[in-house]
Scaffold this active site. Structure first.
Site, PDB file in Angstrom:
ATOM      1  N   LYS A 489       0.846  -1.202   0.000  1.00  0.00           N
ATOM      2  CA  LYS A 489       0.000   0.000   0.000  1.00  0.00           C
ATOM      3  C   LYS A 489       0.881   1.251   0.000  1.00  0.00           C
ATOM      4  CE  LYS A 489      -0.162  -0.341   5.004  1.00  0.00           C
ATOM      5  NZ  LYS A 489      -0.873  -0.886   6.135  1.00  0.00           N
ATOM      6  N   TYR A 714      13.238  32.369   4.562  1.00  0.00           N
ATOM      7  CA  TYR A 714      11.977  33.055   4.876  1.00  0.00           C
ATOM      8  C   TYR A 714      11.909  33.501   6.338  1.00  0.00           C
ATOM      9  CZ  TYR A 714       9.970  31.565   0.430  1.00  0.00           C
ATOM     10  OH  TYR A 714       9.712  31.392  -0.890  1.00  0.00           O
ATOM     11  N   MET A 763       9.808  25.271  -0.079  1.00  0.00           N
ATOM     12  CA  MET A 763       9.008  24.281  -0.790  1.00  0.00           C
ATOM     13  C   MET A 763       9.896  23.304  -1.581  1.00  0.00           C
ATOM     14  SD  MET A 763       5.953  24.805  -3.559  1.00  0.00           S
ATOM     15  CE  MET A 763       4.916  25.819  -2.516  1.00  0.00           C
TER      16      MET A 763
HETATM   17  C1  LIG Z   1      -0.173  -1.719   6.949  1.00  0.00           C
HETATM   18  C2  LIG Z   1      -0.776  -2.930   7.449  1.00  0.00           C
HETATM   19  C3  LIG Z   1       0.022  -4.035   7.807  1.00  0.00           C
HETATM   20  C4  LIG Z   1       1.509  -4.006   7.854  1.00  0.00           C
HETATM   21  O1  LIG Z   1       1.975  -3.490   9.076  1.00  0.00           O
HETATM   22  P1  LIG Z   1       3.529  -3.337   9.358  1.00  0.00           P
HETATM   23  O2  LIG Z   1       3.623  -2.883  10.761  1.00  0.00           O
HETATM   24  O3  LIG Z   1       4.032  -2.325   8.404  1.00  0.00           O
HETATM   25  O4  LIG Z   1       4.114  -4.669   9.135  1.00  0.00           O
HETATM   26  C5  LIG Z   1      -0.619  -5.210   8.144  1.00  0.00           C
HETATM   27  N1  LIG Z   1      -1.966  -5.286   8.148  1.00  0.00           N
HETATM   28  C6  LIG Z   1      -2.764  -4.238   7.841  1.00  0.00           C
HETATM   29  C7  LIG Z   1      -4.224  -4.390   7.890  1.00  0.00           C
HETATM   30  C8  LIG Z   1      -2.194  -3.020   7.498  1.00  0.00           C
HETATM   31  O5  LIG Z   1      -2.972  -1.989   7.189  1.00  0.00           O
END
Ligand SMILES: *Cc1c(COP(=O)(O)O)cnc(C)c1O
Length: 819
Positions: A489, A714, A763
């Site tokens: 993800k 800035y 930025m």
């Molecule tokens: C992100 C996530 C993981 C992974 O967690 P880590 O601590 O990065 O290993 C596992 N299960 C779910 C549902 C997640 O959203």
């Protein structure tokens, strides 16, 4: 001298194996340890090694690829494949090593063995450059220096070779003896011994003693006394020694090291006279490796003048195979490292692993393999390209063009690199993966420049070897049979999208998970066929989810009902994943909703519950162990109830990264590996055992000298009461370098020194206080790497590594590499 011929029957005899042969006369030329890299199946034997995974599990894969010869330790396969030759042995790795040792002993060529902690591969490649004029050299491919890599390297020796240069690497005691027997080096070289890999050893002395076993029977040992201070004189191996040092008396005693314009000028005392040489490098590691090569040339009997003339021409060795974005949506694999057939095979495997484009093009120069007939060589190359499903070859050079008829797919040939560059505007490159691989003299750097998008000077480098290392680390921690879901993800925690997913698919993880449907669709379009779970499936995306065979996480009755509605009457057993809330209170069903859920699930054949899962909130923290246990218990209770109504058993999973390392009980049927893959695990002190995957680099644009009292940036936040010097670098908060790093909170590494930010982060830019430090425009500034870690950055601004990683914006170019 003739090359030995090994029939499978002969190999059985060498290995003292219990042989079940269908055809003992098959001639074996290739030793395979990975069913994914098959070259010429009819002349290959597959060794079912058991390292991270049991090699027997890949016998079928190899069989499908037409392999018919196997070395195994488990006899049950013999009856399953009646048309194959099987050699049954006690230990497949020992068998591989024994065969290599036997092969090595057929030849009495001169061999150089190299070991040490750093620099082995560079010294090996440089010695190859320095000695190629006088010898036909066989050497380890890339850094093939392990218990498996060394036998595979030595297996390449042929009668025509007059010198072998092999490296050996170990990580624990009692490993070197076997490598020493396989390589049997006449000449030994010790490179920088460093502190790396100290884990497998109780002390530096133990590490050194183990490494030096490589040279127990060597005639000549080349070393620096500074590397071996822990040892007594009698412990130094070799019938003769040649020492070099820049600090103490030695055969080659270096007296001066002077940098001049990117080069380095060395002076030394040798045989009572002053000698000199010029190295075309200026960084510390290259100079040290250069000294080792200098000592080696002299020890081998070259005159100081010859040595100087050769060293001056050394060229930079890039061991990287880089994956970059190219023009017209192409992906470019840039492998300018070396151009021999074994490294071509490695590069083609990598090309094959990346499935984002259907079309695969190879730009290849003439290859120069000592002692091989051209027709032979290009026939093998043509077979290789065919096997790896290459669609187009662009051949560059006068030799490869002569064999155009061998390549049965689209081809184009150019006499030299200049001719290609001239024709480039008229050539078509679009939506394809292009491997660029050429011998040094063809200067293919020019071609990859034409093909790659201009790299904005801030780059996130992703080390794919390190990522695979981390995957194997967690694989070794899970129980046999437990499946692995990799969390990709948020652009794989910032590291990339299909590039990483392709890697994980190649390394056979079982499942992928993304947050949104879009991410999953992008992966499908890039050739990812693994099952993909989508954790936040929006209703508006259901149609696309179904179309791309993505598997939604179902966390409420509403979402379940609307997903059922989105499925057509013809859908049957569509895989979904049920999320249980065991204590995080983010998404998921809790005990009170279970009954309603039963009602819906009971009579729907449109869906199939593929898995039931929950998420641990504090698996890495000992103080919450009681809560973690409660979460596991609660999850099991609800899952058991669900299994009962369903009448079948879906996969159960709850463990994230630190669940894997701290809670063996939480592994169940599958684990979900996230941040650990990217090198972090709060359950491991200092992430011990994991490798650094990402390095973020930027460049210095300008240097300014400020008077006392002047201010920076800035709102005049940066103050320089005594004046000083600042450097502006090309990264700002829009790239993901948080404003919280401003005003000295954050630091970057320039030329090996940590320097603080000054003033507010802008930025697109940041100013650094470099007072008193030698820096010039164009120098590299490291935002984080192995030494200046993401952990440090996270602690500087009070956050967690997850946030630092995922904040790095998409405009920062990602470059993936393999070493
Ligand atoms: C992100 C996530 C993981 C992974 O967690 P880590 O601590 O990065 O290993 C596992 N299960 C779910 C549902 C997640 O959203």
């Amino acid at each position: 001298m003739q090359n030995p011929i090994y029939t499978i029957a002969k190999i059985a005899e060498i290995l003292n194996a219990d042989a079940k042969l269908v055809d003992g006369e098959v001639v074996i030329q290739y030793l395979l340890v990975d069913s994914r890299s098959v070259l010429v199946p009819e002349h290959s034997v597959f060794f079912a090694l058991s390292s991270h995974r049991d090699g027997h599990g890949f016998i079928n894969d190899a069989y499908v690829k037409d392999i018919r010869n196997f070395v195994i330790t488990d006899q049950k396969y013999i009856s399953q494949y009646p048309d194959c030759n099987f050699l049954l042995v006690d230990d497949a790795l020992l068998a591989l090593q024994k065969l290599a040792t036997e092969h090595r002993n057929q030849f009495n060529l001169k061999t150089i063995g190299i070991t040490g902690s750093n620099g082995k591969t560079i010294v090996k490649e440089w010695l190859y450059q320095l000695l190629a004029a006088d010898f036909n050299i066989v050497k380890s491919p890339k850094s093939y220096n392990s218990q498996i890599g060394v036998p595979l390297s030595v297996w390449q020796i042929e009668a025509e070779h007059t010198l072998g240069i092999f490296e050996a690497g170990i990580s624990a005691v009692n490993e070197m003896q076997r490598l020493a027997e396989i390589i049997h080096p006449e000449i030994g070289i010790l490179t920088n011994i460093g502190e790396a890999h100290a884990e497998g050893f109780s002390s530096k002395k133990e590490k050194l003693t183990e490494k030096l076993k490589l040279f127990a029977a060597s005639e000549l040992f080349i070393y620096s006394p500074e590397y071996v201070t822990e040892l007594g004189l009698k412990d130094i191996p070799g019938k003769k020694q040649f020492s070099w040092s820049s600090k103490q008396a030695a055969d080659l005693q270096i007296t001066a090291v002077e940098p001049i314009k990117g080069n380095c000028y060395l002076r030394a005392i040798y045989e009572n006279r002053e000698i000199e040489c010029l190295l075309p490098f200026k960084d510390k590691a290259s100079i040290e490796n250069g000294m080792i090569c200098w000592a080696t040339l002299l020890a081998l009997g070259y005159t100081p003048e010859q040595a100087d003339a050769r060293l001056e021409k050394l060229s930079h060795v890039s061991m990287r195979l880089e994956l970059k974005n190219g023009i017209n949506q192409c992906s470019i694999i840039d492998d300018s490292y070396s151009a021999d057939i074994s490294s071509l095979a490695i590069a083609l495997d990598f090309l094959n692993q990346q499935n984002q484009h259907a079309k695969k093009t190879v730009i290849l120069s003439d290859l120069f393999e000592t002692g091989r007939q051209d027709r032979d060589l290009y026939t093998e190359i043509a077979e290789l390209l065919q096997q790896k499903k290459v669609n187009r070859l662009i051949g560059i050079g006068t030799h490869i063009a002569l064999y155009a008829d061998l390549f049965k797919f689209e081809t184009q040939f150019f006499e030299d690199t200049n001719a290609f560059v001239e024709a480039f505007p008229g050539l078509q490159f679009s939506h394809e993966t292009i491997l660029v691989k050429g011998a040094r003299r063809f200067e293919f750097g020019r071609i990859s420049k034409l093909l790659t998008q201009k790299i904005h000077d801030t780059v996130l480098e992703i080390d794919l070897n390190a990522m695979v290392g981390n995957l194997q680390f967690y694989r070794s921690k899970i129980k046999p049979g437990v499946k692995m879901m990799a969390m990709v993800k948020a652009f794989s925690y910032g590291s990339g999208s299909f590039e990483i997913a392709n890697l994980l698919q190649f390394h056979k993880v079982d499942y992928l998970a993304v947050a949104y449907a879009d991410e999953g669709i992008a992966l499908r379009k890039a050739g990812i066929t693994l099952p993909i779970m989508v954790m936040s499936p929006e209703e508006s995306a259901f149609e696309a989810i179904i179309k791309h065979k993505l598997e939604p996480e179902i966390y409420s009755i509403e979402i379940l009902n609307s997903f059922l509605n989105a499925l057509s009457d013809f859908d049957f057993n569509y895989p979904i994943h049920l999320k249980i809330d065991s204590g995080m209170h983010r998404l998921g069903f809790d005990q009170s909703e279970v009954n309603t859920l039963f009602e819906v699930l009971k009579d729907s054949s449109k869906i199939k519950v593929q898995s039931i899962f929950s998420h641990l909130v504090a698996s890495g923290e000992a103080e919450h162990d009681g809560f973690t246990q409660q979460q596991i218990n609660k999850f099991k209770v609800i899952a058991d109830q669900l299994i009962e109504v369903l009448g079948y058993r879906p996969l159960l999973h709850i463990a994230n990264t630190s669940g894997i390392s701290r809670w063996p009980e939480s592994q169940m049927d599958m684990v979900r590996l996230g941040i650990g893959l990217y090198g972090f695990d709060s359950a491991l002190a200092n992430n011990r055992g994991l490798q650094t995957v990402m390095v973020l680099k930027t460049t210095v644009t300008q240097i300014k000298v400020l008077e006392a009292g002047e201010t920076v940036g800035y709102s005049r936040k940066g103050v320089m009461p005594n004046g000083g010097k600042i450097a502006t670098v090309k990264i700002g908060y829009a790239d993901g370098y948080s404003r919280a790093f401003g005003n000295g909170v954050g630091k970057m590494l320039i030329n090996g020194q940590l320097v603080p930010t000054i003033g507010s982060i802008c930025m697109d830019m940041t100013m650094l206080d470099i007072t008193g430090i030698d820096v010039k425009a164009g120098d590299e500034a490291i935002v984080f790497n192995k030494e200046h870690t993401i952990m440090q950055l996270a602690s500087d601004i009070n956050t967690i590594p997850y946030e630092i990683l995922t904040n790095i914006s998409q405009r920062v170019k990602r470059v993936y590499f393999y070493e």
